[in-house]
Design a protein around this motif. Sequence first.
Motif, short mmCIF file in Angstrom:
data_model
loop_
_atom_site.label_atom_id
_atom_site.label_comp_id
_atom_site.label_asym_id
_atom_site.label_seq_id
_atom_site.Cartn_x
_atom_site.Cartn_y
_atom_site.Cartn_z
N LEU A 164 106.91 -8.89 29.86
CA LEU A 164 107.50 -7.58 30.77
C LEU A 164 108.02 -8.27 32.04
N LEU A 165 108.98 -7.61 32.47
CA LEU A 165 109.60 -8.08 33.87
C LEU A 165 109.55 -6.82 34.87
N TRP A 166 109.07 -7.09 35.98
CA TRP A 166 108.77 -6.03 36.98
C TRP A 166 109.80 -6.39 38.16
N LYS A 167 110.59 -5.41 38.74
CA LYS A 167 111.42 -5.68 39.87
C LYS A 167 111.11 -4.52 40.86
N GLN A 168 111.48 -4.83 42.14
CA GLN A 168 111.49 -3.53 43.03
C GLN A 168 112.84 -3.12 43.45
N LEU A 169 112.90 -1.80 43.22
CA LEU A 169 114.28 -1.13 43.07
C LEU A 169 114.15 0.01 44.11
N GLY A 170 114.79 0.24 45.14
CA GLY A 170 114.67 1.59 45.96
C GLY A 170 113.07 1.79 46.48
N GLY A 171 112.50 0.68 46.61
CA GLY A 171 111.10 0.91 46.94
C GLY A 171 110.17 1.06 46.25
N HIS A 172 110.63 1.21 44.85
CA HIS A 172 109.40 1.47 43.80
C HIS A 172 109.78 0.53 42.70
N TRP A 173 108.72 0.10 41.99
CA TRP A 173 108.70 -1.15 41.01
C TRP A 173 108.96 -0.63 39.64
N THR A 174 109.89 -1.26 39.02
CA THR A 174 110.10 -0.81 37.73
C THR A 174 109.75 -1.87 36.56
N ARG A 175 109.72 -1.62 35.28
CA ARG A 175 109.40 -2.34 34.32
C ARG A 175 110.25 -2.35 33.28
N LYS A 176 110.63 -3.72 32.76
CA LYS A 176 111.39 -3.77 31.56
C LYS A 176 110.76 -4.83 30.64
N SER A 177 110.84 -4.35 29.20
CA SER A 177 110.31 -5.28 28.22
C SER A 177 111.78 -6.20 27.85
N LEU A 178 111.22 -7.58 27.44
CA LEU A 178 111.97 -8.71 27.23
C LEU A 178 111.68 -8.87 25.73
N GLY A 179 110.81 -8.01 25.25
CA GLY A 179 110.50 -8.51 23.66
C GLY A 179 109.16 -9.22 23.55
N PRO A 180 108.83 -9.54 22.24
CA PRO A 180 107.65 -10.13 21.87
C PRO A 180 107.41 -11.60 22.64
N GLY A 181 106.15 -12.01 23.00
CA GLY A 181 106.05 -13.29 23.45
C GLY A 181 105.28 -13.44 24.62
N ASN A 182 104.85 -14.75 25.10
CA ASN A 182 104.35 -15.10 26.25
C ASN A 182 105.03 -15.79 27.20
N PRO A 183 105.12 -15.22 28.41
CA PRO A 183 105.93 -16.10 29.20
C PRO A 183 105.45 -16.97 30.10
N VAL A 184 105.77 -18.38 30.41
CA VAL A 184 105.01 -19.07 31.19
C VAL A 184 105.72 -19.24 32.44
N GLY A 185 106.70 -18.87 32.92
CA GLY A 185 107.51 -18.67 34.19
C GLY A 185 108.93 -18.01 34.14
N ILE A 186 109.34 -17.97 35.58
CA ILE A 186 110.49 -17.27 35.82
C ILE A 186 111.01 -18.06 37.08
#
Length: 334
Positions: A164-186
């Motif tokens: 999952l990738l969360w971003k703040q847009l217009g004062g609200h947090w949005t969520r986007k799926s990047l597909g299956p897996g386990n992230p270690v960092g950004i």
Amino acid sequence: MRAVRRSIVLAMIAGLSITGWQPAMATETADCAWTATDLPLPPGHTGGHVRGSRDSNSVVGAGFHNGYTGIVWRNGSPIALPKWPDRNSENYPNDISASGLVAGHRSTYTPTSYLDEPYVIGGDYTSYRWLPTPAGVSARPVAMNDRGEIVGYSGESGAAHQILLWKQLGGHWTRKSLGPGNPVGIDEAGRVATDDGRIISPDGSTRYLEHVPGMDHPVVVSYENERVAGYRALENGAISAIWDATGKLVSSSDQDFLFARAANTKGTVLGTTLRARLETAVWRPGQPVQTVADPRPEFASLNLWYGTITEDEKIIATYETTEGDNQPAVWSCE
């Protein structure tokens, strides 16, 4: 920016050869000695452990005070995050940005279930904001960058996870799926590294880490300082490697049991080795492998603990005191 997936690191031995340079064999001699400075715990806490950091002046972790509670260290001073009234809930901050924004999760346990709920908290650290998640599904932040982008995953223990990738847009947090897996960092460019050796770019394209001979399926442990650290255990040894943000190989070790845990852009690597016992080690281009002891960073001992080497050559981790308590600290080589 902190970017690490918790992973049990196996026993290691201190022989080493690194692509592009040949350090001496492991030795106790060094040009400096590692010393630890404790990160103090808030009143009433009986122990704690580090869970993430931006640098040695911005660290987050969890302390024990009738259950695990969240702690932020700013310039070495502790700030206890607000506790929830539910005694079945525990607080696990996982990363912090340059502005002091913290991403973490609340774990709520019952006799038959548990739920992880991701949050952010900043400013005066008095109010949580909940990040959007799939209804009824556990989700945890793993790491964030200074642009406020947060990467994490959703899914239950033992089941396939969704990145999952969360971003703040217009004062609200949005969520986007990047597909299956386990992230270690950004990183600051929004590139996400995964524990199976992928780098996912903001445009959705994916590249794999450069192949290392004999290292067919690396376990990627961390991604911070734009350096990916990983290893592959072999029957009679191990291979460790460091890659850059584009997936290009920077260095690799192929002798015996020396595993990399984290690295910085100066070429300093933090890892673990085995002589008579399990030891924490640091190695640099052209210099002997150093062990770090008295106290020893214990990041490799448990799969929930964090350890890193910063750009200014400091170790951030946790050690066990002589009384058996866990103590967060920052190590400097002086």
